[in-house]
Design an enzyme around this catalytic site. Structure first.
Site, PDB file in Angstrom:
ATOM      1  N   PRO A 133       3.424  21.019   3.605  1.00 54.00           N
ATOM      2  CA  PRO A 133       4.208  22.455   3.543  1.00 54.00           C
ATOM      3  C   PRO A 133       5.496  22.157   4.304  1.00 54.00           C
ATOM      4  O   PRO A 133       5.109  23.145   5.180  1.00 54.00           O
ATOM      5  CB  PRO A 133       3.362  23.356   3.855  1.00 54.00           C
ATOM      6  CG  PRO A 133       2.009  22.494   5.022  1.00 54.00           C
ATOM      7  CD  PRO A 133       2.657  21.187   4.388  1.00 54.00           C
ATOM      8  N   CYS A 134       6.428  21.747   3.640  1.00 57.49           N
ATOM      9  CA  CYS A 134       7.648  21.819   4.745  1.00 57.49           C
ATOM     10  C   CYS A 134       8.298  23.367   5.052  1.00 57.49           C
ATOM     11  O   CYS A 134       8.907  23.474   5.748  1.00 57.49           O
ATOM     12  CB  CYS A 134       8.331  20.587   4.251  1.00 57.49           C
ATOM     13  SG  CYS A 134       8.674  20.905   2.654  1.00 57.49           S
ATOM     14  N   HIS A 135       7.612  23.884   3.753  1.00 55.39           N
ATOM     15  CA  HIS A 135       8.830  25.517   4.172  1.00 55.39           C
ATOM     16  C   HIS A 135       7.934  25.992   5.248  1.00 55.39           C
ATOM     17  O   HIS A 135       8.589  27.302   5.617  1.00 55.39           O
ATOM     18  CB  HIS A 135       7.469  26.185   2.777  1.00 55.39           C
ATOM     19  CG  HIS A 135       6.411  26.071   2.312  1.00 55.39           C
ATOM     20  ND1 HIS A 135       5.872  25.330   1.877  1.00 55.39           N
ATOM     21  CD2 HIS A 135       5.879  26.911   2.306  1.00 55.39           C
ATOM     22  CE1 HIS A 135       4.416  25.855   1.872  1.00 55.39           C
ATOM     23  NE2 HIS A 135       4.135  26.643   2.537  1.00 55.39           N
TER      24      HIS A 135
END
Length: 168
Positions: A133-135
């Site tokens: 989850p780089c967001h």
């Protein structure tokens, strides 16, 4: 004087997706190899959908649908991501950020003895977004920062949607 012109051939990468499913912000193109999830691409909303053609692709689609229905869903997939040692360390840290929370590029950089910009570049190289989850990685001041190697436009709208989905 003899000048040569360097003509570069532009090629379009054609991926072989094992599934393409609709999300509220994009069509998700799913790539798998053997027993591994290798890539999730954000495709335009008007991209044709594709039913899963392998059992693993079906499972990836089911888990992505579960996340879209419940942002607290925990993925349980075998991932195969190739990257530098630094990228691998960043992606490992990103996976430790729980749904509903964020971490700054600077904070991750401090824990792995790196620089915020290098962490951002590793985030941009993430081939398995949502699952990794780089967001959830944002600017130190609380701003969005970048997403998918972009500082504006559609990628940031996707990041904003994912963070709102997780009630951040």
């Amino acid at each position: 004087m003899n000048k040569s012109i360097n003509h570069q051939k532009v090629t379009t990468v054609v991926r072989s997706y094992q599934a393409k499913i609709l999300a509220p912000f994009a069509v998700l193109g799913i790539c798998t190899e053997e027993d591994w999830l290798t890539e999730i691409d954000y495709l335009p909303l008007n991209s044709p959908l594709k039913a899963p053609i392998t059992p693993l692709a079906k499972e990836v689609c089911a888990q992505l649908a579960a996340y879209l229905a419940d942002p607290r869903y925990t993925f349980d997939l075998s991932l195969h991501v190739s990257g530098t040692v630094h990228q691998q360390r960043v992606w490992e840290k990103i996976q430790q950020v729980p749904s509903g929370q964020t971490c700054s590029y600077a904070a991750i950089a401090a824990t792995i003895h790196s620089a915020p910009r290098a962490v951002g570049q590793a985030c941009g190289a993430n081939k398995i977004p949502i699952v990794i989850p780089c967001h959830r990685v944002v600017a130190k001041n609380g701003g969005l920062g970048g997403f998918m190697n972009a500082r504006e436009g559609e990628p940031l709208e996707i990041k904003r949607w994912l963070l709102q989905h997780e009630s951040i």
